[in-house]
Write a protein that holds these residues in place. Structure first.
Motif, PDB file in Angstrom:
ATOM      1  N   HIS A 223       0.835  -1.193   0.000  1.00 46.13           N
ATOM      2  CA  HIS A 223       0.000   0.000   0.000  1.00 46.13           C
ATOM      3  C   HIS A 223       0.877   1.252   0.000  1.00 46.13           C
ATOM      4  O   HIS A 223       1.926   1.287   0.661  1.00 46.13           O
ATOM      5  CB  HIS A 223      -0.914   0.018   1.217  1.00 46.13           C
ATOM      6  N   PRO A 224       0.462   2.308  -0.702  1.00 48.41           N
ATOM      7  CA  PRO A 224       1.252   3.552  -0.738  1.00 48.41           C
ATOM      8  C   PRO A 224       1.232   4.250   0.615  1.00 48.41           C
ATOM      9  O   PRO A 224       0.324   4.034   1.430  1.00 48.41           O
ATOM     10  CB  PRO A 224       0.544   4.388  -1.813  1.00 48.41           C
ATOM     11  N   PRO A 225       2.230   5.110   0.878  1.00 52.79           N
ATOM     12  CA  PRO A 225       2.280   5.825   2.164  1.00 52.79           C
ATOM     13  C   PRO A 225       1.031   6.665   2.425  1.00 52.79           C
ATOM     14  O   PRO A 225       0.647   6.850   3.574  1.00 52.79           O
ATOM     15  CB  PRO A 225       3.523   6.713   2.017  1.00 52.79           C
ATOM     16  N   GLN A 226       0.403   7.184   1.360  1.00 58.48           N
ATOM     17  CA  GLN A 226      -0.794   8.002   1.557  1.00 58.48           C
ATOM     18  C   GLN A 226      -1.922   7.197   2.195  1.00 58.48           C
ATOM     19  O   GLN A 226      -2.711   7.746   2.979  1.00 58.48           O
ATOM     20  CB  GLN A 226      -1.268   8.571   0.217  1.00 58.48           C
ATOM     21  N   LEU A 227      -2.000   5.907   1.888  1.00 59.21           N
ATOM     22  CA  LEU A 227      -3.045   5.063   2.459  1.00 59.21           C
ATOM     23  C   LEU A 227      -2.767   4.799   3.942  1.00 59.21           C
ATOM     24  O   LEU A 227      -3.692   4.746   4.765  1.00 59.21           O
ATOM     25  CB  LEU A 227      -3.134   3.754   1.684  1.00 59.21           C
ATOM     26  N   ILE A 228      -1.497   4.644   4.285  1.00 59.88           N
ATOM     27  CA  ILE A 228      -1.125   4.507   5.694  1.00 59.88           C
ATOM     28  C   ILE A 228      -1.465   5.798   6.444  1.00 59.88           C
ATOM     29  O   ILE A 228      -2.007   5.775   7.555  1.00 59.88           O
ATOM     30  CB  ILE A 228       0.368   4.195   5.833  1.00 59.88           C
ATOM     31  N   GLY A 229      -1.161   6.920   5.803  1.00 62.13           N
ATOM     32  CA  GLY A 229      -1.488   8.208   6.414  1.00 62.13           C
ATOM     33  C   GLY A 229      -2.978   8.390   6.628  1.00 62.13           C
ATOM     34  O   GLY A 229      -3.409   8.953   7.630  1.00 62.13           O
ATOM     35  N   GLU A 230      -3.784   7.891   5.693  1.00 57.09           N
ATOM     36  CA  GLU A 230      -5.232   7.983   5.844  1.00 57.09           C
ATOM     37  C   GLU A 230      -5.713   7.162   7.035  1.00 57.09           C
ATOM     38  O   GLU A 230      -6.603   7.587   7.786  1.00 57.09           O
ATOM     39  CB  GLU A 230      -5.917   7.505   4.562  1.00 57.09           C
ATOM     40  N   ALA A 231      -5.122   5.983   7.232  1.00 63.23           N
ATOM     41  CA  ALA A 231      -5.486   5.155   8.393  1.00 63.23           C
ATOM     42  C   ALA A 231      -5.146   5.877   9.700  1.00 63.23           C
ATOM     43  O   ALA A 231      -5.920   5.838  10.670  1.00 63.23           O
ATOM     44  CB  ALA A 231      -4.766   3.817   8.318  1.00 63.23           C
ATOM     45  N   LEU A 232      -4.002   6.569   9.740  1.00 62.81           N
ATOM     46  CA  LEU A 232      -3.625   7.325  10.938  1.00 62.81           C
ATOM     47  C   LEU A 232      -4.579   8.485  11.166  1.00 62.81           C
ATOM     48  O   LEU A 232      -4.934   8.798  12.313  1.00 62.81           O
ATOM     49  CB  LEU A 232      -2.194   7.842  10.781  1.00 62.81           C
ATOM     50  N   HIS A 233      -4.999   9.118  10.084  1.00 64.28           N
ATOM     51  CA  HIS A 233      -5.944  10.233  10.197  1.00 64.28           C
ATOM     52  C   HIS A 233      -7.283   9.762  10.776  1.00 64.28           C
ATOM     53  O   HIS A 233      -7.858  10.410  11.661  1.00 64.28           O
ATOM     54  CB  HIS A 233      -6.141  10.868   8.822  1.00 64.28           C
ATOM     55  N   VAL A 234      -7.770   8.644  10.295  1.00 62.08           N
ATOM     56  CA  VAL A 234      -9.046   8.104  10.795  1.00 62.08           C
ATOM     57  C   VAL A 234      -8.920   7.747  12.271  1.00 62.08           C
ATOM     58  O   VAL A 234      -9.827   8.021  13.073  1.00 62.08           O
ATOM     59  CB  VAL A 234      -9.465   6.875   9.957  1.00 62.08           C
ATOM     60  N   TYR A 235      -7.808   7.139  12.651  1.00 64.17           N
ATOM     61  CA  TYR A 235      -7.624   6.740  14.046  1.00 64.17           C
ATOM     62  C   TYR A 235      -7.540   7.975  14.952  1.00 64.17           C
ATOM     63  O   TYR A 235      -8.109   7.990  16.054  1.00 64.17           O
ATOM     64  CB  TYR A 235      -6.361   5.898  14.197  1.00 64.17           C
ATOM     65  N   ALA A 236      -6.834   9.003  14.485  1.00 69.19           N
ATOM     66  CA  ALA A 236      -6.725  10.227  15.284  1.00 69.19           C
ATOM     67  C   ALA A 236      -8.085  10.880  15.482  1.00 69.19           C
ATOM     68  O   ALA A 236      -8.404  11.354  16.590  1.00 69.19           O
ATOM     69  CB  ALA A 236      -5.759  11.199  14.604  1.00 69.19           C
ATOM     70  N   CYS A 237      -8.905  10.901  14.451  1.00 68.71           N
ATOM     71  CA  CYS A 237     -10.255  11.466  14.577  1.00 68.71           C
ATOM     72  C   CYS A 237     -11.110  10.643  15.539  1.00 68.71           C
ATOM     73  O   CYS A 237     -12.006  11.179  16.193  1.00 68.71           O
ATOM     74  CB  CYS A 237     -10.922  11.527  13.199  1.00 68.71           C
ATOM     75  N   ARG A 238     -10.823   9.359  15.622  1.00 71.24           N
ATOM     76  CA  ARG A 238     -11.614   8.462  16.471  1.00 71.24           C
ATOM     77  C   ARG A 238     -11.247   8.597  17.949  1.00 71.24           C
ATOM     78  O   ARG A 238     -12.122   8.518  18.816  1.00 71.24           O
ATOM     79  CB  ARG A 238     -11.395   7.025  15.993  1.00 71.24           C
ATOM     80  N   TRP A 239      -9.986   8.823  18.260  1.00 69.63           N
ATOM     81  CA  TRP A 239      -9.536   8.717  19.644  1.00 69.63           C
ATOM     82  C   TRP A 239      -8.973   9.999  20.247  1.00 69.63           C
ATOM     83  O   TRP A 239      -8.890  10.107  21.475  1.00 69.63           O
ATOM     84  CB  TRP A 239      -8.473   7.622  19.760  1.00 69.63           C
ATOM     85  N   LEU A 240      -8.536  10.960  19.446  1.00 70.49           N
ATOM     86  CA  LEU A 240      -7.940  12.172  20.002  1.00 70.49           C
ATOM     87  C   LEU A 240      -8.990  13.281  20.101  1.00 70.49           C
ATOM     88  O   LEU A 240      -9.923  13.324  19.311  1.00 70.49           O
ATOM     89  CB  LEU A 240      -6.769  12.641  19.130  1.00 70.49           C
ATOM     90  N   PRO A 241      -8.843  14.184  21.066  1.00 69.95           N
ATOM     91  CA  PRO A 241      -9.824  15.268  21.218  1.00 69.95           C
ATOM     92  C   PRO A 241      -9.823  16.191  20.006  1.00 69.95           C
ATOM     93  O   PRO A 241      -8.781  16.434  19.397  1.00 69.95           O
ATOM     94  CB  PRO A 241      -9.358  16.003  22.485  1.00 69.95           C
ATOM     95  N   ASP A 242     -10.986  16.696  19.666  1.00 66.59           N
ATOM     96  CA  ASP A 242     -11.127  17.588  18.522  1.00 66.59           C
ATOM     97  C   ASP A 242     -10.967  19.025  19.009  1.00 66.59           C
ATOM     98  O   ASP A 242     -11.885  19.598  19.596  1.00 66.59           O
ATOM     99  CB  ASP A 242     -12.488  17.394  17.860  1.00 66.59           C
ATOM    100  N   THR A 243      -9.800  19.613  18.767  1.00 64.39           N
ATOM    101  CA  THR A 243      -9.534  20.985  19.210  1.00 64.39           C
ATOM    102  C   THR A 243      -9.912  22.009  18.153  1.00 64.39           C
ATOM    103  O   THR A 243      -9.747  23.209  18.382  1.00 64.39           O
ATOM    104  CB  THR A 243      -8.050  21.151  19.567  1.00 64.39           C
ATOM    105  N   THR A 244     -10.393  21.586  16.997  1.00 66.64           N
ATOM    106  CA  THR A 244     -10.737  22.528  15.937  1.00 66.64           C
ATOM    107  C   THR A 244     -12.067  23.224  16.185  1.00 66.64           C
ATOM    108  O   THR A 244     -12.417  24.154  15.471  1.00 66.64           O
ATOM    109  CB  THR A 244     -10.809  21.804  14.583  1.00 66.64           C
ATOM    110  N   LYS A 245     -12.813  22.764  17.188  1.00 68.77           N
ATOM    111  CA  LYS A 245     -14.125  23.346  17.467  1.00 68.77           C
ATOM    112  C   LYS A 245     -14.083  24.358  18.599  1.00 68.77           C
ATOM    113  O   LYS A 245     -15.091  24.677  19.208  1.00 68.77           O
ATOM    114  CB  LYS A 245     -15.129  22.239  17.790  1.00 68.77           C
ATOM    115  N   GLY A 246     -12.879  24.807  18.901  1.00 71.22           N
ATOM    116  CA  GLY A 246     -12.767  25.919  19.843  1.00 71.22           C
ATOM    117  C   GLY A 246     -12.720  25.540  21.284  1.00 71.22           C
ATOM    118  O   GLY A 246     -13.209  26.242  22.131  1.00 71.22           O
ATOM    119  N   GLY A 247     -12.121  24.420  21.621  1.00 76.52           N
ATOM    120  CA  GLY A 247     -11.982  24.092  23.027  1.00 76.52           C
ATOM    121  C   GLY A 247     -11.807  22.631  23.272  1.00 76.52           C
ATOM    122  O   GLY A 247     -11.963  21.810  22.389  1.00 76.52           O
TER     123      GLY A 247
END
Length: 577
Positions: A223-247
């Motif tokens: 798999h290309p590195p971009q696909l690995i990066g997409e998996a990391l992005h999905v995991y981060a959205c799933r488990w890390l706090p969303d600070t883009t909404k102002g808090g």
């Protein structure tokens, strides 16, 4: 999800206080204690299938009590094994096969004790059903978190990971099993399987198991590195706090040290898994990770690495990527300008280290100018922040070298927006803000606006007027005698003064050099005039005019309405000195 039913008898287990027993005409002769639960059972049902219990019940006592507090899976797993011994119907699935298998191994319910024992049936279900299914393999792998050592020693973890990786590496055209994919606009019935079909399902896993799968997939280089990066992005959205909404999250859990430690561990693991390839993840993703790192209080090492990676890709960012909410505890500012300043500094360090002498066609020059446009557009947005100090705006604008801006039109717009949104700033702050503006790099349209702009300090207006006059003088000076006929056919090209001695227009070479020298001297005379004007301003002579209610800005606006040329104001000022 696959299920397997074993046994035919109805469930006759019942609870009385903290005791679990089975309905039977025979009295119990085997007591088993597991944690806070006591089981009253029968030897004739359990001993023939459990090698461990046979060993522990070697004497002929009528009633035997055994403590099994260390049985893997606890009382729930033991009860599955006990029901199997009684022939009671049990349902096995991906959610309970691991604890049941570990408990059966612990009790030695193997073929050497009795044919067709529980371990054999569990192995058959695990290999033929669980490992063959996509979601079954993931669900089973997730249950190994509670029994890591047993699962590792029995090979359950490795078999699940191998099964999942094998399916991930399958061509999307051959994927026929059910998977979760909730991206907007995607319809399973009408569209082909996307390349990142597997990313959402594995994001349910614990970070250590997720890392094992991602590293295994990376090691195959399929798999290309971009696909690995997409998996990391999905995991981060799933488990890390969303600070883009102002808090930050407001739950009580978010304030605990355990919560922060768990999130920090996930953040650091994701950072370590990002492929080194330049296009593996977007700069927006890196900036969001940096914002999360600031909120969670990550180590300096983590922040520095994120700043370095984001700086390398800064020219690919959009203004929206930079508009991250401030993580300041005081909550004074809307946007995190310190984060952008840190990334911009990282970019500048790398750019200065790598870029040779700037050439118009150089990719390094193109890169720095793209960043210049990005930062000026960003400044126009953050300038609307009512609580943003002047110094923060100035620091961001001055972080770029002069070569980063071909013109200062966008920078002027940012300054004008800031002055409009902050009408109460001091005179000194106004001057400090406008000092970053190079009036020579303003277009004629912007200069015309600046001359009438009452928000600008007097000094800035005088500079705009001076360079407006200087530009007009140079334009008139570049028209050669006898060239009227030529200019009527095509547009005259302005030639810079420093190149005049290189031109051969058919005349004497010495006269050309004399003409260039004369223009340079004329330019120097204009510079001297400008310096005298600035000295007069510092002495307060021009300020007196402004204080009398008829400042240059006001008079310039009135003269404009009367059709007068604002540049004549400068001439009058020069004559009045």
């Amino acid at each position: 999800m696959k299920f397997m039913k074993i046994g035919t008898k109805p469930d006759t287990f019942y609870t009385e206080e903290a005791t679990r027993t089975v309905i039977s005409d025979l009295p119990s002769d085997l007591t088993i204690n597991i944690n806070n639960i006591t089981y009253l059972l029968h030897k004739f049902s359990l001993l023939p299938k459990c090698g461990m219990l046979q060993q522990l019940c070697s004497d002929d006592s009528d009633n035997i009590t055994i403590n099994l507090h260390d049985i893997p899976g606890g009382e729930e797993a033991f009860e599955l094994c006990a029901k199997f011994c009684y022939g009671i119907t049990i349902n096995l699935s991906a959610h309970n096969v691991v604890p049941a298998f570990c408990a059966a191994k612990f009790l030695r319910m193997t073929e050497s004790i009795e044919k067709g024992n529980f371990v054999l049936k569990l192995e058959a279900f695990f290999n033929s059903c669980v490992l063959e299914g996509w979601k079954d393999s993931i669900a089973t792998l997730q249950t190994t978190v509670k029994l890591p050592e047993w699962s590792e020693n029995l090979g359950i973890t490795k078999k699940c990971i191998d099964s999942i990786v094998e399916k991930i590496l399958t061509s999307p055209a051959q994927v026929s099993w059910s998977f979760t994919y909730t991206r907007p606009g995607y319809k399973k019935r009408h569209q082909s399987v996307p390349k990142d079909w597997w990313t959402e399902d594995i994001s349910d896993l614990d970070i250590d198991l997720f890392r094992c799968i991602v590293n295994a997939v990376k090691s195959t280089y399929i798999h290309p590195p971009q696909l690995i990066g997409e998996a990391l992005h999905v995991y981060a959205c799933r488990w890390l706090p969303d600070t883009t909404k102002g808090g930050a999250p407001e739950s009580s859990e978010a304030q605990t040290g355990t919560y922060l430690a768990r999130k920090l561990r996930i953040l650091e693991s994701i950072l370590n898994m990002i492929p080194s390839d330049r296009g593996s993840v977007s700069v927006g993703f890196l900036l969001r990770l940096l914002s999360i790192a600031n909120y969670l209080g990550a180590s300096t090492v983590v922040k520095t690495e994120l700043v370095r990676r984001a700086g390398l890709k800064l020219e690919e960012a959009t203004v929206g990527d930079l508009l991250l909410p401030s993580q300041s505890s005081s909550g004074q500012h809307i946007y995190d300008t310190d984060l952008v300043a840190a990334v911009l500094e990282g970019y500048s360090i790398v750019w200065r280290r790598q870029s040779p002498a700037p050439l118009e066609s150089s990719p390094f020059l193109k890169s720095i100018r793209n960043v210049g446009k990005l930062i000026d557009s960003y400044l126009q947005v953050v300038a609307k922040d009512a609580e943003l100090p002047v110094q923060k705006l100035v620091s961001l604008a001055e972080a770029l070298p002069d070569i980063a801006r071909q013109d200062h039109d966008s920078l002027y717009k940012a300054i004008n927006i800031y002055l409009k949104e902050h009408p109460d700033i001091s005179k000194a702050e106004k001057k400090r803000l406008c000092r970053i503006l190079d009036c020579r790099k303003l277009s004629p349209e912007v200069r015309a606006h600046a001359v009438k702009n009452e928000r600008l300090p007097l000094r800035t207006v005088v500079q705009v007027l001076f360079f407006e006059q200087e530009g007009s003088s140079r334009t008139r000076g570049n028209i050669q005698p006898g060239a009227t006929e030529t200019m009527s056919r095509e547009k005259q090209i302005a030639v810079p003064e420093h190149d005049m001695n290189k031109l051969h227009l058919g005349g004497d070479e010495k006269s050309s050099r004399d003409e260039a020298t004369r223009r340079v001297k004329a330019s120097e005379t204009d510079e001297q005039k400008m310096k005298r004007l600035e000295r007069k301003m510092l002495r307060g002579e021009i300020e007196e005019v402004e204080s009398s209610g008829k400042g240059i800005e006001t008079r310039g606006e009135e003269n404009s309405r009367k059709g007068q040329d604002p540049r004549k104001m400068l001439q009058r000022i020069s004559r009045d000195r």
